[in-house]
Every structure is written in C-alpha cells, then in structure tokens.
Scaffold this motif. Structure first.
Motif, PDB file in Angstrom:
ATOM      1  N   THR A  21      -8.516   1.028  -6.200  1.00 40.95           N
ATOM      2  CA  THR A  21      -8.184   0.442  -4.895  1.00 40.95           C
ATOM      3  C   THR A  21      -8.490  -1.050  -4.878  1.00 40.95           C
ATOM      4  O   THR A  21      -7.701  -1.854  -4.352  1.00 40.95           O
ATOM      5  N   TRP A  81     -11.508   5.826  -8.102  1.00 43.62           N
ATOM      6  CA  TRP A  81     -10.566   5.486  -7.036  1.00 43.62           C
ATOM      7  C   TRP A  81     -10.951   4.178  -6.355  1.00 43.62           C
ATOM      8  O   TRP A  81     -10.080   3.384  -5.978  1.00 43.62           O
ATOM      9  N   ILE A  90       0.839  -1.202   0.000  1.00 44.72           N
ATOM     10  CA  ILE A  90       0.000   0.000   0.000  1.00 44.72           C
ATOM     11  C   ILE A  90       0.871   1.249   0.000  1.00 44.72           C
ATOM     12  O   ILE A  90       0.607   2.212  -0.732  1.00 44.72           O
ATOM     13  N   VAL A  91       1.918   1.238   0.822  1.00 49.17           N
ATOM     14  CA  VAL A  91       2.823   2.399   0.872  1.00 49.17           C
ATOM     15  C   VAL A  91       3.518   2.588  -0.476  1.00 49.17           C
ATOM     16  O   VAL A  91       3.635   3.716  -0.981  1.00 49.17           O
ATOM     17  N   LEU A 138       2.191   6.566  -7.077  1.00 46.35           N
ATOM     18  CA  LEU A 138       1.147   7.415  -7.649  1.00 46.35           C
ATOM     19  C   LEU A 138       1.452   8.897  -7.425  1.00 46.35           C
ATOM     20  O   LEU A 138       1.231   9.734  -8.317  1.00 46.35           O
ATOM     21  N   VAL A 139       1.959   9.235  -6.245  1.00 43.43           N
ATOM     22  CA  VAL A 139       2.314  10.636  -5.972  1.00 43.43           C
ATOM     23  C   VAL A 139       3.443  11.086  -6.896  1.00 43.43           C
ATOM     24  O   VAL A 139       3.386  12.172  -7.485  1.00 43.43           O
ATOM     25  N   THR A 196       2.438   1.728  -3.411  1.00 41.77           N
ATOM     26  CA  THR A 196       1.453   2.226  -4.371  1.00 41.77           C
ATOM     27  C   THR A 196       1.234   3.718  -4.203  1.00 41.77           C
ATOM     28  O   THR A 196       1.215   4.474  -5.191  1.00 41.77           O
ATOM     29  N   ALA A 197       1.077   4.166  -2.952  1.00 46.29           N
ATOM     30  CA  ALA A 197       0.855   5.584  -2.696  1.00 46.29           C
ATOM     31  C   ALA A 197       2.041   6.427  -3.163  1.00 46.29           C
ATOM     32  O   ALA A 197       1.868   7.483  -3.799  1.00 46.29           O
TER      33      ALA A 197
END
Length: 378
Positions: free
Chosen positions: A267, A263, A238-239, A245-246, A241-242
C-alpha cells in the motif's frame, strides 16, 4: 494549373511554418525515432549477463575457490556479496540484491577427492524467469570444467563422472510461470500510462478552454489548485490497483501478500507511485501548450518506462548506461516493490531503497510541478 500549384505551395509553406513554431512536436518527431533506434539497437538484450550473485562458502580451499572462479568466468554472474550465514543469503535473495546464491558446504573438497557425491547449492531468484534461466544455464556446466586444473594426477576422475553435482532451487516462482512476472508488472505500466496521460491532458484541456484563468480570480493558491485537481485521480489509481490485483488473483492465480506487513508495504509503495505519476502528469501539463503535446510527452515518457524498467525485457540484460537511466524511472522501483510484496513476501524493511527512490521522485517532481504552476498561473 499554375494557380493551383501556387495555392498548394502556400498551404504547404504555412504547414511547415506552423510545424517549426510548434517546437515540442518538432522535437518529438526528431527524437522519437532516435530513442527507438537506441533502445532497440543497444539496450534490448534477451541474454542478461553480469547478474549480481552471492557466495556463502564454508570450504575455503582452492577447490571451492576454483568453482567460484569458474562461475564468474562465464560472465553471466558477478559475485558481489559474501554472506556469513544462510540467513544473510536468504535476505539478499528476498530483497532482490542478488539474482543467484551459491552455497558450498564445509566438506565439499573432501567429498570431491573421495568421489563421495559432492554437491553445491544454487538458489536463483525465479521471479524474473528469463534472468533465472540464464543464470542456471551458466552454472549447469560447472561440474564439467570448474575443477579441470585441480583434479589432475592421482586426483583425476573418469571423464564420465563429474566431480560434483549442482543442486538448484528456483525461488519465488518455482514453476517458472511467466504470468507471475508479467501481470504484477502490468500494474505499474497501466498506472503510469493512465494517470500521467489523464492528468496531463485534463489540466491542459482546461488551459485550452480558458477555464484555468477562472482559478486566478479565486483565493486558491497554486498548491491548493494542484492538490484539488490531483485528488480525484488518486481515487482512480486506487480503484485501478484494486481491480488489477483482483483480476491477477482470480484469472492468473498470482500469489498475494500473506501478512498484514506485506499489504502495508504494498500500500505504501502504490501510494507513492500514484502520487509520483500524478505529479509528473501535472508537470507535463505546465509544459504542454495543447492536448496533443501533452499526449506526445506522455508517450515519450512511457517508452523508456516500458523498455528500461525490467517489465518487457530483463533489467540486467541492459547495458550499464541503460540501467542508470532505468534506475531513475519510478516504475523500475515500483515493479521491484510490487513483485517483492506479492512473490517474495517482502515488508517495509526489505523495500527501503526502492521506497526511498519513489519518495525522492515524488518530492522532486512535485516541487518542479508546483514551481512551474506558479510561473504559469502568475
């Protein structure tokens, strides 16, 4: 001198014996060059053909049919759908079911015969710039030769004046920016590479150190052990992916999902993909006898994932047998999901087949990993 040669021979014999006993490593040594040869020699093709296409024609005359036939003769597109409205055409393009859509207006033949600036509309999915360029290159020549047999005699036109014009529209990536295709794809590659390898090596390392046996003395069941070991890596995925994307948005200006539904769909796809990779890594750890073997098997999985998924090379440029293999790989469906959510504003209803494929992968691999872990632990 003779003694030294004998000692070298003894060590050499020992190494060959050890290598022959390590069957997985021995198989990797033999299979890796063969897989590379097959992939690069047969599967990789930067000139994709037989792209799926749709035709919406309001003119059912022989002239309009001749344009469609000429387009198919190029071998770059195969007409697989005949939508009955522009909305159906838009849905096919948005869902990625077709790469190209041809729309022929109802007055096409009349305008061709009158010489009144007849036009056809070609819409192409430019989220894959290489495939889009091949498709547009094929249709660009249609005005010059599509109607050679129809426009004869009194209907013939001057050679300097094409009978109709092809109006093209690049959808989802009109500026043909390669980063829009590559950067979202990197999300799938990075998650696959890190999660599969990290999980496989971490569990194998515990087995090498003997700490896995300590779990046998606890009341924990195999499924509880698997869930407990994989949960921290879910957070890692998850980290990652975030962060990706940023970075994709800030540095490369990659479009993001514009609605809550987009979204939610993204997800859901990311979650299934993370679980599938972790389950695969756990399955590899039950097969590997050492961290080296776990790493080798992870790399063996990654090679077709990069080459046959549509990340590094156009998916429709692959031969049919390679496309079948690619459709088995979870990263192929995940790339369609992430690009669809970011570039095409897809929702859950648009991603149905790809989400189903990921769900089946998670179910099958998790079942195999649990079965193997029961066998290993018991």
């Amino acid at each position: 001198m003779t003694g030294a040669l004998l000692r070298i021979y003894a060590v050499l014999t020992k190494e060959f014996t050890q290598l022959s006993r390590d069957r997985i490593t021995y198989a990797m040594i033999l299979l890796m060059p063969l897989v590379q040869l097959l992939l690069f020699g047969y599967a990789i093709n930067m000139d994709p053909r037989h792209l799926p296409a749709a035709v919406f024609s309001s003119d059912h005359s022989a002239t309009a049919n001749a344009v469609v036939s000429a387009m198919e003769r190029t071998s770059y597109v195969d007409v697989r759908y005949l939508p009955r409205s522009t909305d159906e055409m838009d849905a096919l393009l948005r869902r990625g079911q077709v790469m190209l859509g041809l729309t022929i207006p109802p007055d096409f033949t009349e305008r061709v015969l009158k010489g009144d600036q007849a036009q056809v509309l070609v819409e192409v999915d430019a989220s894959d710039p290489v495939s889009a360029a091949s498709a547009l290159g094929a249709v660009a020549a249609l005005p010059d030769n599509a109607l050679d047999r129809q426009l004869i005699g009194a209907a013939a036109r001057p050679s300097t004046s094409p009978p109709f014009e092809v109006v093209t529209r690049r959808l989802y990536n009109p500026e043909n920016i390669t980063a829009y295709n590559i950067v979202p794809g990197l999300l799938g590659v990075i998650l696959s590479m890190t999660l599969v390898m990290m999980t496989a090596m971490a569990v194998t390392r515990e087995r090498e150190r003997g700490t896995m046996e300590a779990l046998l003395s606890t009341p924990a069941t195999p499924i509880e052990i698997m869930v407990g070991k994989l949960t921290p890596y879910v957070l890692v995925g998850i980290v990652q992916t975030a962060v990706i994307l940023v970075v994709a948005r800030v540095l490369f200006s990659v479009p993001m999902a514009q609605t809550a539904a987009g979204w939610i769909a993204l997800t859901f796809g990311v979650s299934l993909f993370i679980l599938g990779n972790l389950a695969l890594g756990y399955l590899i750890s039950t097969l590997a006898k050492s961290q080296l073997q776990a790493m080798q098997m992870s790399f063996f999985y990654m090679m077709p994932s990069i080459f046959l998924s549509g990340f590094a090379f156009p998916f429709y440029g692959l031969p049919v047998w390679a496309q079948y293999i690619g459709n088995v790989l979870p990263i192929t469906h995940f790339l369609r999901i992430v690009r669809g959510a970011l570039l095409k504003q897809q929702t859950l209803s648009d991603m149905g087949p790809n989400l189903l494929a990921l769900g089946l992968f998670v179910l099958i691999i998790s079942t195999l990993a649990l079965w193997r872990s029961r066998t290993t632990l018991d």
